[in-house]
Design an enzyme around this catalytic site. Sequence first.
Site, PDB file in Angstrom:
ATOM      1  N   GLU A 156     -23.904 -56.638  13.808  1.00  0.00           N
ATOM      2  CA  GLU A 156     -22.785 -55.753  14.173  1.00  0.00           C
ATOM      3  C   GLU A 156     -21.892 -56.486  14.707  1.00  0.00           C
ATOM      4  O   GLU A 156     -21.989 -57.198  15.696  1.00  0.00           O
ATOM      5  CB  GLU A 156     -22.934 -54.626  14.655  1.00  0.00           C
ATOM      6  CG  GLU A 156     -23.990 -53.487  13.804  1.00  0.00           C
ATOM      7  CD  GLU A 156     -24.182 -52.230  14.595  1.00  0.00           C
ATOM      8  OE1 GLU A 156     -23.293 -51.949  15.393  1.00  0.00           O
ATOM      9  OE2 GLU A 156     -25.315 -51.522  14.682  1.00  0.00           O
TER      10      GLU A 156
ATOM     11  N   GLU B  85     -31.063 -50.101  17.630  1.00  0.00           N
ATOM     12  CA  GLU B  85     -30.805 -49.345  18.922  1.00  0.00           C
ATOM     13  C   GLU B  85     -31.697 -48.433  19.435  1.00  0.00           C
ATOM     14  O   GLU B  85     -31.618 -47.372  19.733  1.00  0.00           O
ATOM     15  CB  GLU B  85     -29.257 -48.783  18.933  1.00  0.00           C
ATOM     16  CG  GLU B  85     -28.121 -50.045  18.707  1.00  0.00           C
ATOM     17  CD  GLU B  85     -26.917 -49.287  18.782  1.00  0.00           C
ATOM     18  OE1 GLU B  85     -26.196 -50.042  19.163  1.00  0.00           O
ATOM     19  OE2 GLU B  85     -26.573 -48.291  17.945  1.00  0.00           O
TER      20      GLU B  85
END
EC number: 3.2.1.23
Length: 1030
Positions: free
Chosen positions: A512, A449
């Site tokens: 995820e 991220e």
Amino acid sequence: MNRWENIQLTHENRLAPRAYFFSYDSVAQARTFARETSSLFLPLSGQWNFHFFDHPLQVPEAFTSELMADWGHITVPAMWQMEGHGKLQYTDEGFPFPIDVPFVPSDNPTGAYQRIFTLSDGWQGKQTLIKFDGVETYFEVYVNGQYVGFSKGSRLTAEFDISAMVKTGDNLLCVRVMQWADSTYVEDQDMWWSAGIFRDVYLVGKHLTHINDFTVRTDFDEAYCDATLSCEVVLENLAASPVVTTLEYTLFDGERVVHSSAIDHLAIEKLTSASFAFTVEQPQQWSAESPYLYHLVMTLKDANGNVLEVVPQRVGFRDIKVRDGLFWINNRYVMLHGVNRHDNDHRKGRAVGMDRVEKDLQLMKQHNINSVRTAHYPNDPRFYELCDIYGLFVMAETDVESHGFANVGDISRITDDPQWEKVYVERIVRHIHAQKNHPSIIIWSLGNESGYGCNIRAMYHAAKALDDTRLVHYEEDRDAEVVDIISTMYTRVPLMNEFGEYPHPKPRIICEYAHAMGNGPGGLTEYQNVFYKHDCIQGHYVWEWCDHGIQAQDDHGNVWYKFGGDYGDYPNNYNFCLDGLIYSDQTPGPGLKEYKQVIAPVKIHARDLTRGELKVENKLWFTTLDDYTLHAEVRAEGETLATQQIKLRDVAPNSEAPLQITLPQLDAREAFLNITVTKDSRTRYSEAGHPIATYQFPLKENTAQPVPFAPNNARPLTLEDDRLSCTVRGYNFAITFSKMSGKPTSWQVNGESLLTREPKINFFKPMIDNHKQEYEGLWQPNHLQIMQEHLRDFAVEQSDGEVLIISRTVIAPPVFDFGMRCTYIWRIAADGQVNVALSGERYGDYPHIIPCIGFTMGINGEYDQVAYYGRGPGENYADSQQANIIDIWRSTVDAMFENYPFPQNNGNRQHVRWTALTNRHGNGLLVVPQRPINFSAWHYTQENIHAAQHCNELQRSDDITLNLDHQLLGLGSNSWGSEVLDSWRVWFRDFSYGFTLLPVSGGEATAQSLASYEFGAGFFSTNLHSENKQ
């Protein structure tokens, strides 16, 4: 510009990165891999002098050369906040200070560490290195008053040569650590902000001539029969003149020598490279299923044959290739069933001991997990050794996350800034060098991220230049421009299926998903069905492994867990850190048990149950099922009718085979075939007979002819009526109804109070984390949590030995003009049974999902012994039920309560045919629904559970809240992920259902036998909609 706010200065005097290994004095000692047995290893963990400062300049100048006798102490390793210094703060993605790259707050929390270490004569003439395996964030090192150097990169090993500064005897080591640095901008992971020396510190001694680094590689022939082991070795000579040495190398398979040879007359001048390679015939291959390890031992000798050092390395023969859009490990298709694991200890924060790390890995293996992503940074070097040993495929992630820039709409700000390239590239280079020799690592991940840009591309090329034997991952390279695997996170099931229908040219994973916050995650089965359907989806990693709660104790001795805001920290992301499959203390949660079943590598399918025909499917990729046994049991309403064991044989990896079960003669009762699969042999992580999976198949419904309930103690009912209430009295009971609410307010049986709180139809539940978005977006704004109920009509009818109480109410929220017109019909029979028919007709406009359609009441708190015929033994929900089966279960109200650290709805049991709650003498209440219902019971009120923010805020009631729910919303994983799928949604719409409430006494027949009777004498067929007549 100072050093901690200068991105061009990532270190000073830190040694070049290299593999993690140690030197020993003998082959036997080396093969223990116990670094503490090495004569040239000196641990420095333990008690250090320590003082905390709010500003770096507050550290006294004399600190580097003088032991501060009046300072306090701290344990190393530790996060200093966990030792009472500074402040803890939890954010998911935001920086806790203003963004002003590369600057950080001038009030920069600083820890000053000191300790004395003593060197014996054996260290004379040796190179002396000091290694820090983890320091957060920026640190400087001083020895005996001399500056050694500094380093950044909190979760990477930093190594310094202090040979010129140390002496035999006592030495003063001083370390100044600052919490914030320019590097903080790339260390913005979802975790507590904390600081300190949080991993081990130790000294390593080296002869002047030694092995500096080495890289091991294994390659198979085309048939994957034989393999080549090759090793590139870097030797170093610190003496003034060249040295002639011999490098011996031996590969051990247990005690058997597989290969042994030497490189003679090896002249070493400064840094010198050497290499060797040899063929190993038919080696045992390493995989997560069979983590077979060899020992490579390298012995360096001087010209006289004296041993300078012995260096061991575990070797696993393993490769990974990409072919036809898939990756193959040892030429086998593989699916990665993974978890994202943070370092966290509920008492120590990120200072995680190896005993806890090892327990994590044991739990993963026990629950069928075969892969772990080191989210989102390198772990302690010994973590990878344990993964090699236990058998876990590792996605090794680099310490890069700049998520905080997303809050200003520019997540790629520094990731796409060429000035930061050195910072980014250095981190992947250091990471790969340190862990390159571990067979468990199959994927390097460039970080998490941080947007996308030039620095990610530079990292990829640097990684491939160092290691072309592994795959490279980075999720935010959304088009897989450079990376080897295309990846997404929190992709919902329909889109995931679409990805499978239209494969990308590169292998795909979801790095995820299934956010495991609080009660959940739900929907794992639907995800797994998609994964199994499409070979191109080769990996999935649940977020996340463990809660990050910090254990605390209140004034009454109650243990609870702190999260964001509990330290006065702001901004914070509140309880978003409580999102693991296991609790903070490593206790497995219900979500982990569900995941274990969903990903179980041995699948059992029904073919023709009438003939006892099943199918076994082997979802192992390397291993047959020869080490597994199937245990079959036929159960009929709590009784075992037959058992059978079948040793599974000759089921090849990724294949299936027929199974035949011998079924007994079945009677009229409902019957199920239960299957448990166990692993026969004892392993490092489990005892012999460890259960792998459980399955249940219905064999037949109950076909017994219903017998009406007709006890011989019934007496005529009497009805007492006044202005405020009416009371129905029978043989040993009395029930009073309020004419103001239309509900029963008292129910006395044999002098005991059965009812403690008025029953009511219920459309709300204590919010679970995975429903927070629905709560904040729908339910709270529409006031579902404070719906009011108003009586519209109340009628009493008495005839033929029974009394009917009919209440018509409206349940609706304030402010709005929608709601439910509800009808309660209570039939009270002379024999003591109370039949309840509930129905509702919606009015107004509310076309949305709701938490439940149910019924709740308060009953005597002594009725805490529970028996039920339904799905158990653990809590279960419509989209989280694979780990539980239907049977007769016995428990207690306390044991059925899942005590989440952030209180929320819990403890549900589905498909309940009957349940009984009794006291220790067997007196209590039997519930027999017309069709299976959801059931839960708490020692707390719904309002208390909903309002409480921590488990110690729960206030135990004197009574029990009994919930009998017609429909219950699935869990989903929408705390950060997928909404509840359509199949498991509950809508605010018309409903009808019913059940019988029957007091039971210890001297009477058991609840199970009573539940077999027919109740209601036609009442339910008259008063329930057709959908409930089945």
